[in-house]
Write a protein that holds these residues in place. Sequence first.
Motif, PDB file in Angstrom:
ATOM      1  N   LEU A 121      -6.222  -3.849   0.124  1.00 19.88           N
ATOM      2  CA  LEU A 121      -7.318  -5.395   0.075  1.00 19.88           C
ATOM      3  C   LEU A 121      -7.671  -5.081  -2.156  1.00 19.88           C
ATOM      4  N   SER A 122      -7.835  -6.271  -2.370  1.00 19.13           N
ATOM      5  CA  SER A 122      -8.471  -6.257  -3.440  1.00 19.13           C
ATOM      6  C   SER A 122     -10.243  -6.938  -3.680  1.00 19.13           C
ATOM      7  N   LYS A 123     -11.074  -5.848  -4.870  1.00 13.23           N
ATOM      8  CA  LYS A 123     -11.638  -6.072  -3.858  1.00 13.23           C
ATOM      9  C   LYS A 123     -12.975  -7.009  -3.696  1.00 13.23           C
ATOM     10  N   ASP A 124     -12.093  -7.925  -3.681  1.00 13.25           N
ATOM     11  CA  ASP A 124     -13.242  -9.456  -3.558  1.00 13.25           C
ATOM     12  C   ASP A 124     -13.366  -9.404  -2.346  1.00 13.25           C
ATOM     13  N   ASP A 125     -11.511  -8.908  -1.682  1.00 13.88           N
ATOM     14  CA  ASP A 125     -11.732  -8.824  -0.056  1.00 13.88           C
ATOM     15  C   ASP A 125     -12.744  -8.519   0.702  1.00 13.88           C
ATOM     16  N   ARG A 126     -12.432  -6.889   0.354  1.00 16.02           N
ATOM     17  CA  ARG A 126     -13.005  -5.510   0.575  1.00 16.02           C
ATOM     18  C   ARG A 126     -13.902  -6.554   1.091  1.00 16.02           C
ATOM     19  N   TYR A 127     -15.096  -6.988   0.066  1.00 15.01           N
ATOM     20  CA  TYR A 127     -16.679  -6.834   0.563  1.00 15.01           C
ATOM     21  C   TYR A 127     -16.562  -8.347   1.279  1.00 15.01           C
TER      22      TYR A 127
END
Length: 396
Positions: A121-127
């Motif tokens: 996942l991308s960083k934004d999706d991880r958050y």
Amino acid sequence: MPVEFIGMIATQEASEIKRRPGPVVDPDFVRRFARAYEDAGFDRVLIGYSSSRPDGLQVAAYAAAHTDRLGFLVAHRPGFMAPTVAARAFATLDQFSGGRIALHAITGGSDAEQRRDGDYLSKDDRYARTDEYLEILKKAWTSEEPFDHEGRFYRLEDFVSAVRPAQQPRIPIYFGGSSEAAYRVGGKHADVFALWGEPLAETAQQMAAVRAAAAAQGRTTPPRFSVSFRPILGPTEELAWERAHRILHKIRSGYTGEEDFIRDRRGPDGQPQNVGSQRLLAVAAKGERHDRALWTPLAAATGAPGNSTALVGTPETVAQALLDYVDIGVTTLLIRGYDPYDDAIDYGRHLLPLVRAEVERREREQARARQTTPETASETASKTTQPRDETAALGR
């Protein structure tokens, strides 16, 4: 509020200046290390997380079985375990330890590190996933009735757990990060928001950003705050600085202890992807010394993969530097040394008592001030002015 002290344990003695000896998991060292922190008077110890390290929950379980009072802050990455499974695991350990467990949510700031465990996942999706994960986790700890959940990342039906945390209403959640996404998600969920050791002004700015994010999420009580440092103590200022420069020389001469930790947090260009490390490097670029005792070259020398800024000086100087952070609203101090075991003992002997004594003194003064109510103050003023009035009358 009393200040909380957190240390950090690992399964073998290693640091940026200490090569790892022996097996990756050394039970005897874990026992001695945890007991050293307990004897030193620490409230908790952090157990870190990476794709190459031993499992933190099992380390905490072993250390808790060999201590009586010490708490354990277990770093946990949402996404690699279902939130309901994690809720039961943490609650079970909280029961066995007598309510000594806390969870430190770390979303992950390095794409390469995440992918080693299969997370793309991308960083934004991880958050976004962390946000949903913590919602479920908290509900799993507190709900007495079965519940369903259907979200972007998780779907479950008719869940209720028979095992509840020993701590009520739930296990404390600590949260780390320095990005806008971290402020938003941590501001929503965290009981304690953890920051790395930046100068006082920059730390206050981050705290304000987290409070604003918490308010935007509808919270009336913002998270408390933790700040992390690497204290370097000496019996005199000169000797403390000599020790600090010896540590820096060892690191610059050849990295020996934490190569995989550095590797885990660098991007393809060799630079850290996470905002926290970028901020520490930016502070280091501004100058070596800040405020009372903050020293940044060690962060620059290591690439700031974690809490890597030092406070240098005598115990009295470093205690005052820590109190400067307490003065701006910090309630938790996470400290660990470059000589991990010996430094834990020295902090307990020479540093923690100074900070705690001053905090207690301030609390006593504040309690006395609160006892002086407006009515009491008015009566006191009346009694002190009355004799002057009578003297004036006699004079007339």
